[in-house]
Design a protein around this motif. Sequence first.
Motif, PDB file in Angstrom:
ATOM      1  N   ASP A   1       0.762  -1.299  -0.044  1.00 32.35           N
ATOM      2  CA  ASP A   1      -0.081   0.151   0.028  1.00 32.35           C
ATOM      3  C   ASP A   1       0.946   1.231   0.051  1.00 32.35           C
ATOM      4  N   ILE A   2       2.091   0.996   0.728  1.00 32.92           N
ATOM      5  CA  ILE A   2       2.835   2.352   0.681  1.00 32.92           C
ATOM      6  C   ILE A   2       4.218   1.884   0.540  1.00 32.92           C
ATOM      7  N   VAL A   3       5.006   2.754  -0.062  1.00 32.83           N
ATOM      8  CA  VAL A   3       6.555   2.252  -0.341  1.00 32.83           C
ATOM      9  C   VAL A   3       7.336   3.367  -0.148  1.00 32.83           C
ATOM     10  N   ASP A   4       7.922   3.482   0.902  1.00 29.73           N
ATOM     11  CA  ASP A   4       8.911   4.499   1.490  1.00 29.73           C
ATOM     12  C   ASP A   4      10.258   4.636   0.720  1.00 29.73           C
ATOM     13  N   ALA A   5      10.692   5.663   0.797  1.00 30.12           N
ATOM     14  CA  ALA A   5      12.045   5.854   0.011  1.00 30.12           C
ATOM     15  C   ALA A   5      13.249   5.698   1.163  1.00 30.12           C
ATOM     16  N   ASP A   6      13.767   4.562   1.303  1.00 31.11           N
ATOM     17  CA  ASP A   6      14.612   4.487   2.537  1.00 31.11           C
ATOM     18  C   ASP A   6      16.017   4.360   2.133  1.00 31.11           C
ATOM     19  N   GLY A   7      16.462   5.548   1.454  1.00 33.25           N
ATOM     20  CA  GLY A   7      17.504   5.598   0.932  1.00 33.25           C
ATOM     21  C   GLY A   7      17.985   6.942   0.173  1.00 33.25           C
ATOM     22  N   MET A   8      19.171   7.705   0.320  1.00 30.52           N
ATOM     23  CA  MET A   8      19.289   8.835  -0.113  1.00 30.52           C
ATOM     24  C   MET A   8      19.552   8.664  -1.735  1.00 30.52           C
ATOM     25  N   PRO A   9      20.067   7.559  -2.122  1.00 30.93           N
ATOM     26  CA  PRO A   9      20.381   7.441  -3.749  1.00 30.93           C
ATOM     27  C   PRO A   9      18.800   7.474  -4.390  1.00 30.93           C
ATOM     28  N   LEU A  10      17.923   6.952  -3.769  1.00 30.91           N
ATOM     29  CA  LEU A  10      16.521   7.089  -4.551  1.00 30.91           C
ATOM     30  C   LEU A  10      16.081   8.528  -4.436  1.00 30.91           C
TER      31      LEU A  10
ATOM     32  N   GLU B   1      12.754  13.933   0.691  1.00 29.06           N
ATOM     33  CA  GLU B   1      13.694  13.632   1.532  1.00 29.06           C
ATOM     34  C   GLU B   1      13.391  12.074   1.737  1.00 29.06           C
ATOM     35  N   ARG B   2      14.451  11.336   2.298  1.00 28.49           N
ATOM     36  CA  ARG B   2      14.257   9.770   2.632  1.00 28.49           C
ATOM     37  C   ARG B   2      13.258   9.858   3.582  1.00 28.49           C
ATOM     38  N   VAL B   3      12.638   8.501   3.941  1.00 28.33           N
ATOM     39  CA  VAL B   3      12.124   8.029   5.120  1.00 28.33           C
ATOM     40  C   VAL B   3      12.826   6.919   5.853  1.00 28.33           C
ATOM     41  N   ALA B   4      14.131   6.963   6.436  1.00 25.76           N
ATOM     42  CA  ALA B   4      14.635   5.826   6.744  1.00 25.76           C
ATOM     43  C   ALA B   4      13.666   5.224   8.031  1.00 25.76           C
ATOM     44  N   THR B   5      13.490   4.032   8.096  1.00 23.01           N
ATOM     45  CA  THR B   5      12.372   3.311   9.189  1.00 23.01           C
ATOM     46  C   THR B   5      13.027   3.672  10.359  1.00 23.01           C
ATOM     47  N   THR B   6      14.532   3.610  10.598  1.00 21.44           N
ATOM     48  CA  THR B   6      15.270   3.583  11.963  1.00 21.44           C
ATOM     49  C   THR B   6      15.078   5.205  12.368  1.00 21.44           C
TER      50      THR B   6
ATOM     51  N   THR C   1       7.057  -3.217   7.654  1.00 22.21           N
ATOM     52  CA  THR C   1       8.335  -4.043   7.314  1.00 22.21           C
ATOM     53  C   THR C   1       9.383  -3.113   7.845  1.00 22.21           C
ATOM     54  N   CYS C   2      10.478  -3.550   8.480  1.00 27.16           N
ATOM     55  CA  CYS C   2      11.367  -2.934   9.106  1.00 27.16           C
ATOM     56  C   CYS C   2      12.877  -3.425   8.851  1.00 27.16           C
ATOM     57  N   GLY C   3      13.164  -4.414   8.210  1.00 26.57           N
ATOM     58  CA  GLY C   3      14.599  -4.899   7.919  1.00 26.57           C
ATOM     59  C   GLY C   3      15.230  -5.102   9.092  1.00 26.57           C
ATOM     60  N   GLY C   4      16.539  -4.344   9.537  1.00 29.85           N
ATOM     61  CA  GLY C   4      17.548  -4.647  10.365  1.00 29.85           C
ATOM     62  C   GLY C   4      17.065  -3.562  11.611  1.00 29.85           C
ATOM     63  N   MET C   5      15.793  -2.835  11.676  1.00 31.96           N
ATOM     64  CA  MET C   5      15.844  -1.802  12.945  1.00 31.96           C
ATOM     65  C   MET C   5      16.053  -2.357  13.986  1.00 31.96           C
ATOM     66  N   PHE C   6      15.563  -3.585  14.273  1.00 29.04           N
ATOM     67  CA  PHE C   6      15.831  -4.256  15.553  1.00 29.04           C
ATOM     68  C   PHE C   6      17.070  -4.167  16.180  1.00 29.04           C
ATOM     69  N   ASP C   7      18.000  -4.682  15.001  1.00 26.69           N
ATOM     70  CA  ASP C   7      19.770  -4.552  15.350  1.00 26.69           C
ATOM     71  C   ASP C   7      20.205  -3.107  15.873  1.00 26.69           C
TER      72      ASP C   7
ATOM     73  N   ALA D   1       6.393  11.099   2.874  1.00 30.06           N
ATOM     74  CA  ALA D   1       5.794  11.654   4.007  1.00 30.06           C
ATOM     75  C   ALA D   1       6.427  11.037   5.243  1.00 30.06           C
ATOM     76  N   LYS D   2       6.669  11.979   6.280  1.00 30.93           N
ATOM     77  CA  LYS D   2       7.338  11.331   7.780  1.00 30.93           C
ATOM     78  C   LYS D   2       6.044  11.142   8.555  1.00 30.93           C
ATOM     79  N   THR D   3       5.111  11.799   8.377  1.00 27.26           N
ATOM     80  CA  THR D   3       3.873  11.792   9.305  1.00 27.26           C
ATOM     81  C   THR D   3       3.338  10.349   9.522  1.00 27.26           C
ATOM     82  N   PRO D   4       3.548   9.892  10.948  1.00 30.78           N
ATOM     83  CA  PRO D   4       2.772   8.567  11.106  1.00 30.78           C
ATOM     84  C   PRO D   4       1.506   8.550  10.865  1.00 30.78           C
TER      85      PRO D   4
END
Length: 241
Positions: A45-54, A68-73, A172-178, A238-241
């Motif tokens: 439903d939503i795809v965030d841009a988690d990366g400055m190259p994008l 801007e990027r929307v880093a999950t962390t 989804t959050c990849g390696g955020m817990f790490d 968008a960064k707003t939750p």
Amino acid sequence: MMLEDSRAARAGRKGYPRIVVSSNGAVIADFHRSAEFRSLILEADIVDADGMPLVMATQLLCAEPLKERVATTDFINDAAELASREGLKFYFLGAKPGVAEKAAQHFRALYPRLEIVGVRNGYFTQEDEAEICAEVVALKTDVMWVGLGSPLQEAFAHRNRERLSGIGWIRTCGGMFDHYSGKFKRAPRWMQVIGLEWLHRTINEPLRLSGRYFRTNLPALFYLVTQTTDSAPPLTDAKTP
């Protein structure tokens, strides 16, 4: 949107949870290599841009670039602050045993009113998923954070969407817990801004990430340059939750 979706789910006005995923270099490379993975991303439903190259690619090649990027962390902190204020409940799923629990302890300390109602590591089989989802729903979870790595986390989200009816988001959050278990430190801000956070991570995890970035960064750069167009469905910024 996270708050509105969670309230709608609580009130029974929303059927299945919204699936929110992120895109980075590895995701871009795999998106073009695998039709199955491409389908998982396109059906989110939503795809965030988690990366400055994008972001940089859209600034160079698009009339309406991402701001801007929307880093999950980073986003997790905005989401946790909102959840603690509005009474939303989180569930953490993924990573090695003990890692997600340490991340949960971090956020509970930072946001004392935050309700993280369940934590489970990422070592389970598909046969276990019905039980996991039943627990998530029974705990009245609003947002389920799934950190299994791609493509496992995206496949889990789509495979279990119906079972998780009643919650607002699967994020989804990849390696955020790490990151928040104390295992690794974020890259300096200047490296994040110019798109070199991947280099910082490689220096800290050379055995795990050097091969991955070698396989994905150059292909991702090629696809960003050759496939970025204004007609493509936009990633969210968008960064707003």
